[in-house]
Design a protein around this motif. Sequence first.
Motif, PDB file in Angstrom:
ATOM      1  N   ILE A 178       0.710  -1.206  -0.105  1.00 44.37           N
ATOM      2  CA  ILE A 178      -0.024   0.024  -0.196  1.00 44.37           C
ATOM      3  C   ILE A 178       0.696   1.089   0.042  1.00 44.37           C
ATOM      4  CG2 ILE A 178      -1.888   1.391   1.169  1.00 44.37           C
ATOM      5  CD1 ILE A 178      -2.747  -1.266  -0.381  1.00 44.37           C
ATOM      6  N   PRO A 179       1.797   1.320   0.753  1.00 46.77           N
ATOM      7  CA  PRO A 179       2.802   2.675   0.819  1.00 46.77           C
ATOM      8  C   PRO A 179       3.102   2.851  -0.717  1.00 46.77           C
ATOM      9  CG  PRO A 179       3.375   1.395   2.659  1.00 46.77           C
ATOM     10  CD  PRO A 179       2.556   0.438   1.831  1.00 46.77           C
ATOM     11  N   ARG A 180       3.398   1.986  -1.579  1.00 47.38           N
ATOM     12  CA  ARG A 180       3.903   2.045  -2.897  1.00 47.38           C
ATOM     13  C   ARG A 180       2.773   2.591  -3.892  1.00 47.38           C
ATOM     14  NH1 ARG A 180       8.895   0.001  -3.945  1.00 47.38           N
ATOM     15  NH2 ARG A 180       9.789  -1.152  -2.173  1.00 47.38           N
ATOM     16  N   GLY A 217      -4.279   0.408  -9.012  1.00 47.10           N
ATOM     17  CA  GLY A 217      -3.596  -0.244  -8.108  1.00 47.10           C
ATOM     18  C   GLY A 217      -2.720  -1.530  -8.637  1.00 47.10           C
ATOM     19  N   LYS A 218      -3.263  -2.328  -9.340  1.00 46.04           N
ATOM     20  CA  LYS A 218      -2.793  -3.467  -9.798  1.00 46.04           C
ATOM     21  C   LYS A 218      -1.599  -3.178 -10.648  1.00 46.04           C
ATOM     22  CE  LYS A 218      -3.530  -7.633 -12.283  1.00 46.04           C
ATOM     23  NZ  LYS A 218      -3.580  -9.081 -11.740  1.00 46.04           N
ATOM     24  N   ALA A 219      -1.710  -2.074 -11.670  1.00 47.44           N
ATOM     25  CA  ALA A 219      -0.393  -1.803 -12.436  1.00 47.44           C
ATOM     26  C   ALA A 219       0.598  -0.988 -11.783  1.00 47.44           C
ATOM     27  CB  ALA A 219      -1.114  -0.535 -13.560  1.00 47.44           C
ATOM     28  N   ILE A 220       0.211  -0.328 -10.973  1.00 46.85           N
ATOM     29  CA  ILE A 220       1.329   0.358 -10.011  1.00 46.85           C
ATOM     30  C   ILE A 220       2.024  -0.509  -9.243  1.00 46.85           C
ATOM     31  CG2 ILE A 220       1.873   2.229  -8.369  1.00 46.85           C
ATOM     32  CD1 ILE A 220      -0.371   3.611  -9.604  1.00 46.85           C
ATOM     33  N   ALA A 221       1.389  -1.378  -8.476  1.00 44.74           N
ATOM     34  CA  ALA A 221       1.919  -2.452  -7.799  1.00 44.74           C
ATOM     35  C   ALA A 221       2.868  -3.444  -8.637  1.00 44.74           C
ATOM     36  CB  ALA A 221       0.753  -3.284  -7.078  1.00 44.74           C
ATOM     37  N   CYS A 277      -0.367  10.457  -3.557  1.00 39.24           N
ATOM     38  CA  CYS A 277       0.025  11.599  -2.859  1.00 39.24           C
ATOM     39  C   CYS A 277       0.674  12.730  -3.830  1.00 39.24           C
ATOM     40  CB  CYS A 277       0.884  11.459  -1.597  1.00 39.24           C
ATOM     41  SG  CYS A 277      -0.233  10.623  -0.301  1.00 39.24           S
ATOM     42  N   GLN A 278       1.675  12.222  -4.630  1.00 41.84           N
ATOM     43  CA  GLN A 278       1.935  13.065  -5.671  1.00 41.84           C
ATOM     44  C   GLN A 278       1.197  13.844  -6.357  1.00 41.84           C
ATOM     45  OE1 GLN A 278       5.199  11.049  -7.306  1.00 41.84           O
ATOM     46  NE2 GLN A 278       6.869  12.468  -7.194  1.00 41.84           N
ATOM     47  N   ARG A 279       0.121  12.995  -6.849  1.00 46.24           N
ATOM     48  CA  ARG A 279      -0.886  13.427  -7.549  1.00 46.24           C
ATOM     49  C   ARG A 279      -1.766  14.392  -6.838  1.00 46.24           C
ATOM     50  NH1 ARG A 279      -4.312   9.140 -10.906  1.00 46.24           N
ATOM     51  NH2 ARG A 279      -2.357   8.331 -11.072  1.00 46.24           N
ATOM     52  N   TYR A 280      -2.231  14.258  -5.699  1.00 52.53           N
ATOM     53  CA  TYR A 280      -3.239  14.847  -4.653  1.00 52.53           C
ATOM     54  C   TYR A 280      -2.212  15.568  -3.718  1.00 52.53           C
ATOM     55  CZ  TYR A 280      -6.403  12.649  -7.946  1.00 52.53           C
ATOM     56  OH  TYR A 280      -7.147  11.890  -8.555  1.00 52.53           O
ATOM     57  N   PRO A 281      -1.401  16.530  -3.610  1.00 51.07           N
ATOM     58  CA  PRO A 281      -0.632  17.025  -2.652  1.00 51.07           C
ATOM     59  C   PRO A 281      -1.283  17.326  -1.650  1.00 51.07           C
ATOM     60  CG  PRO A 281      -0.133  18.268  -4.589  1.00 51.07           C
ATOM     61  CD  PRO A 281      -1.198  17.283  -5.016  1.00 51.07           C
ATOM     62  N   ILE A 306      -3.854  15.962  -0.045  1.00 51.49           N
ATOM     63  CA  ILE A 306      -4.557  14.879   0.767  1.00 51.49           C
ATOM     64  C   ILE A 306      -3.244  14.080   1.712  1.00 51.49           C
ATOM     65  CG2 ILE A 306      -5.349  12.536   0.548  1.00 51.49           C
ATOM     66  CD1 ILE A 306      -6.504  13.240  -2.056  1.00 51.49           C
ATOM     67  N   ASP A 307      -3.674  14.354   2.996  1.00 49.35           N
ATOM     68  CA  ASP A 307      -2.945  13.683   4.135  1.00 49.35           C
ATOM     69  C   ASP A 307      -3.453  12.252   4.323  1.00 49.35           C
ATOM     70  OD1 ASP A 307      -1.639  16.266   4.572  1.00 49.35           O
ATOM     71  OD2 ASP A 307      -3.330  16.814   5.642  1.00 49.35           O
ATOM     72  N   VAL A 308      -2.708  11.475   4.718  1.00 51.67           N
ATOM     73  CA  VAL A 308      -3.022   9.969   4.763  1.00 51.67           C
ATOM     74  C   VAL A 308      -2.618   9.582   6.284  1.00 51.67           C
ATOM     75  CG1 VAL A 308      -2.664   7.623   4.035  1.00 51.67           C
ATOM     76  CG2 VAL A 308      -2.626   9.470   2.300  1.00 51.67           C
ATOM     77  N   SER A 309      -3.699   8.718   6.809  1.00 46.57           N
ATOM     78  CA  SER A 309      -3.129   8.079   8.005  1.00 46.57           C
ATOM     79  C   SER A 309      -3.357   6.636   7.545  1.00 46.57           C
ATOM     80  CB  SER A 309      -3.916   8.675   9.542  1.00 46.57           C
ATOM     81  OG  SER A 309      -4.989   9.034   9.060  1.00 46.57           O
ATOM     82  N   LEU A 310      -2.451   6.001   7.871  1.00 44.53           N
ATOM     83  CA  LEU A 310      -2.484   4.297   7.612  1.00 44.53           C
ATOM     84  C   LEU A 310      -2.285   3.742   8.781  1.00 44.53           C
ATOM     85  CD1 LEU A 310      -2.196   2.077   5.414  1.00 44.53           C
ATOM     86  CD2 LEU A 310       0.216   2.749   5.065  1.00 44.53           C
TER      87      LEU A 310
END
Length: 225
Positions: A25-27, A212-216, A33-37, A39-43
Amino acid sequence: TIADMKGLKQGNLRLTVVTTAKYVIPRLLGPFCQRYPGIDVSLTVTNHDQLLDRLTANQDDLYILSQPPENQDISCRPFLENPLVVMAASNHPLAKESHIPLPRLAEEPFIMREPGSGTRRAIQKLFDDQAIAIKVRLELGSNEAIKQAIAGNLGISVLSLHTLALEGASSEITILDVEGFPIQRHWYVIHPAGKQLSVVARTFFTYLLDEGKAIAEQTVLKLIQ
Ligand code: PGA
């Protein structure tokens, strides 16, 4: 709306994922996050049962797990394979064998995840279905600790292939060729069925399903294939 436009989405995305998903998921969050600067994420990373507790308490926007609950009204979509494989130390005698019959694993000391783990439940089901009793030598609450124990010749285990993401099939841990493996599972992204998702959560949900699948595959999965 203007807020929906690329680059202008703002806010917090709260995600809870099972422990195996922390390898991938971090990948996926990187490009997101680069595309949507804005947006902050808590995981939050936790095991299967604790994730379900958080879902019931409505603590997060989205959840990622391998075994969707059957008794709850949820919206649920698969987005990536999550195969389980048998791992052993590279110098293990079984490492050179192929088509190892499943019952043969019962003779090996086994390292098992903690109760509440989805990985543990999947393993238990497989062996129970075949009426095979495994010898649990050690119970450990983390995939990383299990990998260390495997490398330390304490036993074999069954873990998500993704747990090898950074080292690949390293010189210390190898994947055994056992009949019935890999166990094919998937990760699902889920949320309570009636819940109105925020714009941010909807954006990530769509991103996971569409890209998701392609980027993974371009990032973490190519390290283990
Ligand atoms: P676990 O779940 O972290 O609870 O073992 C992982 C999975 O089900 O893939």
